[in-house]
Scaffold this motif. Structure first.
Motif, mmCIF file in Angstrom:
data_model
loop_
_atom_site.group_PDB
_atom_site.id
_atom_site.type_symbol
_atom_site.label_atom_id
_atom_site.label_comp_id
_atom_site.label_asym_id
_atom_site.label_seq_id
_atom_site.Cartn_x
_atom_site.Cartn_y
_atom_site.Cartn_z
ATOM 1 N N LEU A 1 28.766 46.006 46.749
ATOM 2 C CA LEU A 1 28.605 44.562 46.897
ATOM 3 C C LEU A 1 29.449 43.817 45.871
ATOM 4 N N GLN A 2 29.852 42.627 46.236
ATOM 5 C CA GLN A 2 30.502 41.720 45.280
ATOM 6 C C GLN A 2 29.465 41.386 44.207
ATOM 7 N N LEU A 3 29.831 41.480 42.946
ATOM 8 C CA LEU A 3 28.855 41.218 41.884
ATOM 9 C C LEU A 3 28.773 39.729 41.589
ATOM 10 N N PRO A 4 27.596 39.246 41.157
ATOM 11 C CA PRO A 4 27.511 37.844 40.753
ATOM 12 C C PRO A 4 28.433 37.582 39.563
ATOM 13 N N ASP A 5 28.862 36.327 39.400
ATOM 14 C CA ASP A 5 29.890 36.069 38.378
ATOM 15 C C ASP A 5 29.345 36.119 36.945
ATOM 16 N N TYR A 6 28.018 36.236 36.792
ATOM 17 C CA TYR A 6 27.476 36.309 35.429
ATOM 18 C C TYR A 6 27.308 37.741 34.931
ATOM 19 N N VAL A 7 27.813 38.729 35.679
ATOM 20 C CA VAL A 7 27.771 40.107 35.170
ATOM 21 C C VAL A 7 29.171 40.709 35.135
#
Ligand SMILES: *Cc1c(COP(=O)(O)O)cnc(C)c1O
Length: 376
Positions: free
Chosen positions: A282-288
């Motif tokens: 999955l595309q990771l959230p931008d805060y990780v």
């Protein structure tokens, strides 16, 4: 055979070992201390909160003692955990309580953990799967609400961060592994992180016989430096200057390692996205940020094992991590874990390391495509 994981070592590590030989000091010494300082900087923490040990599994076992977890207590861990995590919980006499995971990230979520909480729950032993951070805000809030300790197995999360914090520094105790198959490698070794100096001091004694004072040179007592006292019946689980010398060189190379791994990750993503019989990470959230430890695909048509065998016959070694603990007869813990079962039956970790050449990754993609054309 293309390896699924392999270390990247060079002349820098060899030269640093030569200096250790010349120094004639092989034990825990100034190089270990320096590694602790540099690693603390790397994870934006303090040298007073970190401690080296001989392996991450020792860290898992020791965390049970350090947090006073004993018989009668319950520890929640995802069923997709490293075997050492399961052993650490069971060996101290606590009850292993397994939770399910997200079927796509393979990480335990607050909702999975919450279902397992009882008045006897003492700790959560989290795994950041493949270096992808768990949703820590939700998990820490849950832990706080129920007064539960959080242990982070960040073994493969050497460069992973969650909202600007290094994973492993968010819970009560965190740990990273530097064993031969990790990213930063030194043969064997690990770093532990504690949320208080008091806990770190307790660990320092526990990992060296429970000695109140250090023997030999480190002891400032002028006379009878062979006398000692102990605070507990501790282990002897320390790093040494040989492995620390390698680890120091490897630490410098981490940015380069990450760049390389990210490129491999992107290449697989780009080339495999057309294959409708696969799910990609999955595309990771931008805060990780991740450490790109695993690149894992999920084979949706039930042919994961067949694909693994096909690739192996073509000189490409793949694997699946981590075999569900609820399927290990020795633990005697069963239950219903539909997401973990799904993940365990369809996930495959493709080769991912810094020494992969463009020709290797191209070959791997070609062979996966060939499998798809033949069988999917
Ligand atoms: C490798 C690994 C460990 C154990 O590390 P060692 O240093 O080999 O003891 C623990 N947990 C996870 C998730 C790992 O991948």
């Amino acid at each position: 055979m293309i390896n699924v994981y392999q270390p990247t070592l060079g002349k820098e590590e060899l030269e640093s070992l030569e200096k250790v030989f010349e120094s004639n000091w092989l034990g825990k010494g100034k190089r270990v201390i320096e590694f602790e300082e540099k690693y603390a900087e790397h994870i934006k923490s303090s040298k007073d909160l970190v401690l080296t040990t001989n392996c991450c599994s020792e860290g898992l076992f020791s965390s049970m003692h350090l947090l006073d977890i004993k018989s009668g207590d319950e520890v929640i861990l995802p069923t997709l955990s490293f075997v050492g995590a399961g052993n650490a919980v069971c060996a101290c006499g606590a009850k292993m309580v397994l939770c399910d995971v997200d079927p796509r990230t393979l990480n335990a979520r607050a909702e999975d953990i919450e279902k397992c909480i009882t008045p006897r729950t003492k700790a959560i032993l989290l795994l950041h799967y493949g270096g992808i951070p768990c949703e820590m805000d939700e998990i820490m809030a849950l832990a706080k609400e129920h007064n539960i300790k959080v242990i982070e197995d960040a073994a493969a999360g050497v460069c992973s961060t969650y909202k600007g914090k290094a994973v492993g520094t968010i819970g009560d105790i965190g740990m990273w592994s530097f064993d031969a198959m990790k990213i930063l490698v030194c043969g064997d070794g690990a770093m532990l992180h504690f949320n208080s100096q008091e806990l770190r001091r307790k660990a320092d004694r526990w990992l060296y016989f429970g000695l109140e004072t250090k023997s030999g040179y480190e002891n400032s007592v002028a006379q009878k430096w062979w006398e000692f006292d102990i605070s507990c019946f501790g282990h002897r689980a320390i790093m040494n200057d040989i492995t620390a010398a390698m680890a120091l060189e490897q630490l410098k190379k981490l940015p380069m390692f990450m760049e390389k791994r990210a490129a491999v990750h992107e290449y697989y993503n780009e080339k495999l996205k057309e294959l409708t019989w696969l799910d990609l990470p999955l595309q990771l959230p931008d805060y990780v940020t991740t450490s790109y430890y695993f690149y894992f695909i999920q084979v949706k048509n039930g042919k994961r094992d067949q694909l693994a065998k096909f690739l192996r016959e073509n000189g490409i070694y793949t694997t699946y991590r981590y075999y569900p603990l609820h399927r290990v007869p020795g633990y005697g813990v069963t239950g219903n874990f539909p997401n973990a079962d799904y993940a365990a039956d369809c996930t495959l970790c493709l080769p991912m390391h810094q020494s992969l050449e463009a020709a290797d990754t191209r070959f791997i993609v070609e062979k996966i495509e060939e499998f798809g054309n033949k069988y999917c």
